[in-house]
Design an enzyme around this catalytic site. Structure first.
Site, PDB file in Angstrom:
ATOM      1  CD  GLU A 142      -2.586   7.586  -8.001  1.00 25.00           C
ATOM      2  OE1 GLU A 142      -3.126   7.991  -6.951  1.00 25.00           O
ATOM      3  OE2 GLU A 142      -3.037   6.642  -8.683  1.00 25.00           O
ATOM      4  CD  GLU A 164      -8.360   8.245  -4.972  1.00 25.05           C
ATOM      5  OE1 GLU A 164      -8.057   7.045  -4.853  1.00 25.05           O
ATOM      6  OE2 GLU A 164      -8.413   8.826  -6.079  1.00 25.05           O
TER       7      GLU A 164
HETATM    8 ZN   LIG Z   1      -7.970   6.938  -7.115  1.00 25.10          ZN
END
Ligand SMILES: [Zn+2]
Length: 1080
Positions: free
Chosen positions: A966, A787
């Site tokens: 997120e 990520e």
């Molecule tokens: Zn994650």
């Protein structure tokens, strides 16, 4: 006879009349009434009728009327149609028919009437609905039903099409049972059906028999659900036949409907092929402390995951289960678990060690206040690190690395030294740019190319370099020149600083090279990057190209890169193939196979010590022919869907562009799609299935080196260099910035820990007191190494907090920021996607983190406990993540009430007091952050996430505002960025805006608002009544093309297509329209 207005009584009355009807006329009347009632109503009416015993009533009438030696077909025919119509909506019809004794009776009616097209059709429709139950299919099959019906399927004709369709559909329905498929295979019916398909396809020049062809495809699809059936289809040339008919169908609009079904069927039929690897295990192995050395094999799951037919009984159970699945059963509904605070996971005595992580409390600000030099504070910072570096070596993992470390320590300079010309870039830093500068032959390097030397371990190459001192000297000057001439002022980036940081980075394979983009730096491209439009039928086209591989002989299939084969790491110059490389930080290409002249299959390395978690990618490619489209297929992706199906493109960095002043990671690639493929793990087709990400890149230049990645890379060394530069950038009189080490990682890398707050304006008691009482904000990031978007957000946060911006100053004066920007350095360094070297997802370890195997989590939690123990529980905790399936940026928080509401719990939440403050940040972000989507936020507590940072920090540490932030990998579908893919700029901006939103939670809000400098912030507390929704589902609509091949397009709706026409319409005269069914 009249029907009561009360339909309950109405239906029951009708059924009882039907039961007791003595003569044909009244029976027929009742059937007519029922048919009219059902034709006029919606499906709801049929379901209601079924619930009132309609199926049973009709079945018992069927048995009564049909069992005589010469049944009355004027009644029987409409009754059969009615049974088919109702049975089609009754999932339990097969079982009910078995109980009523109607199954074999109907089969007998069929046997006795094969010369009567209409009676045959009616019986077939009923058999088709009965066969929805696997046990009923078996019963019919074991009574010659399969053979009788198979023999009804004729050669090409244009008569009695409805009956022919009914026979093929009934045959397909019987193939729900594995036994029936076996007998169809053993009796040669599969090859027979293939011949029929071929014949019908060729002879049906007017395209009037498409239904028949569809029905035959449906039979093949059912057959293909068993391994035996697939084998039979393939060995009898099924794939070849479908491929060739599809080529023809593609040229004719009328045949469009056959294309999709045929393509899905071919995908289903292709034999599973193990990935061309020696092992599923990662090429990177790291011995874990404590003797946990054995690498676990991939869990062998049952082989039923791809629409594969299992035991017949299991099939029915699966169906029942799917029907009754509760959508929200992951939400915690146990009030005790939601509200009671679990006991601490460690004794209090272990907490004081973390006091060292609050240097602002003990720091003597005298120096800064006396305007003394910055150097003293920076040296204190390095002392801290050096102290820990010695510690790190305890975890050193490879004998030969020791040398490297000693060397790297002796060569380590202060940032200032590194910067100076006295310490030029290392000799081998830039081989391949020499190619770009047309001096390559003079350098005479054999391998390495583009990559720079990061580590000082004495490799063969280096020995060679020693012998080629002159060349190296020349080369290093060249690199200096390169930087002098082409280097750009990239904010918070210095190549030499990066290299210095990378030298200390410890990787499992011992990387000795730098990827150019990380070394050189990047800035986002100036222009917007809109999402890529999806080309119609792109997946179909790509799948057909893949199927071609099975049928054609012009496939190259040549391995051109293999991480585990040195001879293939630097293959001799082959003008006809690309060159790949990925042995650098965050790189993870394992193997590249040239499939066609301009097409490559790429296999990603699994997470170190694992055999799974492939999704992230980063590799280098060179030796390209310009202006030619190259197709790349990453064939071992694991996620079941991807934003690559919704406008996302991979990112590309061109070295040539970079040295020409455009150091950009650009969204690139056309013909992008993501779909399930036919590869399986090396060990066989365990539960794991793989997906292909395919994209096409047309390179601009011939003499170039390019890098391709899933998302903008952000390496561990980038972070280290960035923190150094940040530290250098701040004015210590204003900003207290301290980088410390939380702990060493398993591989011996330092996990940085940063404190940022405002230096006190004076050493007066009042100012120091204010400093010591500032609430803490704890921010973490990059626990999931794939990520990298999380790191870019964190970069924005860090830079903003260190900036001269008045809001930043206000925030520093209000809070102490405690930031752990990379919770999983080892995962990031080694190009992993999900886990740490201990094979675990670190964001599932928070309940009881292991001090040895999960040190970063153990100590982060310990630090939080420490804050707790000294009465400084953080006001906000936020863990930055990336979300692979959604657009925009959003928060997940925790709320007892929202969890109970969403779970459908009957608990009365009225008496439950909950501070609504958990929503404040999201409300603020909704107003100020263009990338943020309030509607994607959620505050539910899921059982499956009970060991994540967000939930543990909320529940165990009592932090009300505990979040996961997120960020999308793709882009935005709302606000001013709507339709754009994200660049690093937008991610960094989000990190900055997150800081802005913290103003909304300041304890002394009024004090802040009265400051003129932040008046433009309109952070009110009006309630925005957005509703959060179930957050972990895709936001996307179903994909235009079926990603999975276990879903067959023409089975989606119904197996039966007769319901539009009324059942009774054709039953006027039994002898009238009948004709003989042509036999094969
Ligand atoms: Zn994650």
């Amino acid at each position: 006879m009249s029907v009561s207005r009360n339909s309950t009584n109405g239906f029951e009355a009708i059924f009882s009349t039907l039961q007791n009807a003595e003569d044909a006329e009244s029976t027929l009347n009742i059937l007519n009434i029922l048919d009219e009632l059902l034709s006029a109503g919606t499906d709801g009416r049929i379901h209601y009728m079924i619930s009132k015993g309609g199926s049973e009533a009709l079945l018992s009438a069927l048995v009564k009327i049909g069992s005589g030696s010469s049944p009355d077909y004027t009644i029987l025919l409409p009754l059969l149609y009615l049974v088919a119509k109702v049975g089609h909506k009754d999932r339990a019809i097969g079982k009910k028919a078995e109980e009523a004794g109607a199954v074999l009776l109907t089969l007998n009616l069929l046997k006795n009437n094969i010369q009567h097209a209409q009676r045959t059709e009616a019986s077939l429709l009923v058999i088709q609905v009965f066969a929805v139950s696997v046990s009923t299919s078996k019963l019919i099959g074991s009574n010659q039903g399969l053979d009788i019906i198979y023999n009804l399927i004729p050669h090409y004709t244009n008569k009695n099409m409805q009956t022919i369709n009914a026979s093929i559909n009934a045959f397909a329905a019987l193939l729900s049972s594995k036994d029936n498929i076996c007998s169809a295979v053993s009796k040669g019916y599969v090859s027979g059906l293939l011949r029929l398909y071929d014949e019908w396809y060729r002879k049906d020049t007017t395209h009037s028999a498409i239904d028949v062809l569809q029905a035959l495809l449906r039979c093949f699809y059912k057959i293909a659900r068993s391994a035996l059936g697939r084998e039979a289809l393939v060995s009898h040339g099924g794939v070849w036949l479908l491929y060739h008919t599809t080529q023809t169908s593609l040229l004719n609009q009328c045949l469009e409907s056959l294309v999709q079904s045929s393509v899905q069927l071919m995908r289903q039929c292709l034999p599973k092929i193990p990935l061309p690897l020696t092992s599923d295990q990662s090429a990177y192995y790291f011995p874990l402390p404590g003797g946990q050395h054995e690498v676990l094999d991939m869990v062998a799951a049952s082989d039923e995951s791809n629409g594969e037919i299992g035991d017949d009984e299991k099939l029915e159970e699966d169906y029942q289960e799917a029907q009754s699945k509760d959508y929200d059963d992951d939400l915690e509904t146990d009030l005790n678990k939601l509200c009671l605070r679990p006991a601490s996971d460690r004794p209090k005595e272990l907490l004081p060690q973390y006091s060292r992580l609050c240097p602002e409390l003990s720091h003597d600000f005298l120096e800064e206040l006396d305007f003394s030099s910055q150097e003293s504070s920076s040296s204190s910072s390095s002392d801290d690190e050096n102290g820990h570096c010695n510690h790190l070596h305890l975890h050193s993992f490879r004998g030969e690395k020791q040398t490297a470390e000693i060397l790297s320590r002796t060569e380590k300079g202060t940032p200032d030294q590194t910067k100076s010309a006295a310490c030029p870039l290392k000799v081998k830093d830039f081989y391949s740019h020499t190619g770009i500068l047309n001096t390559r032959s003079e350098v005479g390097c054999k391998t390495g190319e583009t990559r720079g030397e990061a580590n000082s371990s004495l490799t063969n190459d280096e020995q060679k370099d020693k012998n080629e001192g002159n060349v190296n000297l020349y080369n290093s000057t060249l690199i200096d020149n390169l930087i002098d001439i082409h280097g750009l002022a990239i904010p918070y980036h210095e190549p030499s600083m990066y290299r210095a940081a990378a030298m200390k980075t410890k990787s499992v394979p011992g990387f000795s090279t730098l990827a150019f983009p990380d070394f050189w730096g990047q800035v986002p491209p100036p222009e917007n990057e809109p999402m890529a439009p999806r080309k119609p039928n792109i997946q179909r086209q790509k799948v057909l190209e893949d199927i071609q591989r099975f049928l054609k002989t012009d496939i190259i299939n040549q391995v051109v890169f293999d991480l585990e084969d040195d001879s293939l790491q630097f293959p001799a110059d082959n003008p006809d193939s690309l060159r790949f490389f990925s042995s650098f930080e965050c790189g993870n290409l394992r193997k590249a196979i040239q499939v066609r002249r301009y097409e490559y299959d790429l296999i990603l390395n699994a997470d170190a010590n694992c055999s799974q978690h492939t999704q992230w990618f980063y590799f280098e490619v060179s030796n390209m022919v310009p202006n030619v489209p190259y197709r790349f297929n990453i064939i071992n992706c694991e996620k079941s869907n991807s934003q690559f199906n919704y406008g996302m493109q991979p990112v590309l960095y061109s070295v040539r562009d970079a040295i020409n002043g455009r150091p950009h990671w650009c969204r690139s690639g056309t013909e992008i799609c993501y779909f399930r493929n036919y590869f399986c793990p090396v060990r066989g087709s365990q539960g794991t299935t793989f997906y292909t990400l395919t994209f096409t890149i047309t390179f601009k230049y011939s003499e170039d080196v390019c890098y391709l990645a899933y998302h903008y890379p952000y390496t561990y060394s980038t972070l280290r260099a960035h923190l150094r530069l940040l530290h250098r950038s701040v004015d210590p009189r204003k900003v207290f910035f301290r980088e410390q080490i939380l702990c060493p990682t398993l591989a011996g890398n330092a996990c940085p820990f940063v404190t940022i707050t405002a230096s006190p304006p004076s050493k007066s008691y009042k100012d120091i007191h204010q400093l010591r009482n500032r609430p803490c904000i704890v921010l973490t990031s990059r626990v999931h190494p794939g990520e990298s978007n999380a790191s870019w957000g964190m970069k924005g946060t860090l830079e903003f907090l260190c900036s001269r911006d008045p809001i930043a100053q206000a925030l520093r004066e209000t809070f102490v920021f405690k930031i752990i920007p990379m919770l999983n350095p080892d995962g990031v360094i080694n190009g992993m996607n999900r886990c740490d070297l201990n094979r675990e997802d670190l964001n599932r370890q928070w309940c009881k983190p292991d001090p040895v195997l999960c040190p970063t989590i153990y100590h982060t939690k310990g630090f939080l406990y420490y804050l707790n123990s000294v009465g400084r529980t953080p006001l906000v905790f936020c863990d930055y993540h990336g979300h692979s399936r959604k657009k925009n940026v959003f928060l997940y928080g925790c709320s007892v009430k929202e969890t109970l509401w969403q779970s459908g719990s009957t608990f009365d939440t009225a008496g439950l007091k909950e501070d609504p403050g958990y929503r404040t940040l999201a409300k603020a972000l909704d107003r100020i952050a263009p990338a943020f989507s309030f509607n994607s936020c959620s505050y539910t507590v899921e059982k499956s996430r009970s060991a994540t940072a967000r939930i543990v920090v909320w529940k165990e540490l009592g932090v009300l505002r505990s979040y996961t932030m997120e960020s999308t990998y793709n882009g935005f579908d709302q606000g001013i960025y709507k339709g754009l893919q994200t660049r690093t700029r937008e991610l960094e901006e989000m990190g900055m805006k997150f800081c802005h939103s913290l103003l909304s939670v300041t304890i002394d809000t009024r004090a802040l608002y009265t400051r003129t400098l932040i008046n433009h912030m309109t952070l009110g507390h009006n309630v925005l009544d957005h509703k959060s929704h179930n957050c972990f589902e895709d936001d996307e609509p179903p994909c235009v093309e079926e990603i999975e091949y276990s879903t067959y397009p023409c089975l989606k709706g119904s197996d039966l297509e007769f319901d539009q026409r009324g059942c009774m319409a054709n039953t006027d005269a039994q002898g009238g329209a009948e004709g003989h069914i042509p036999q094969k």
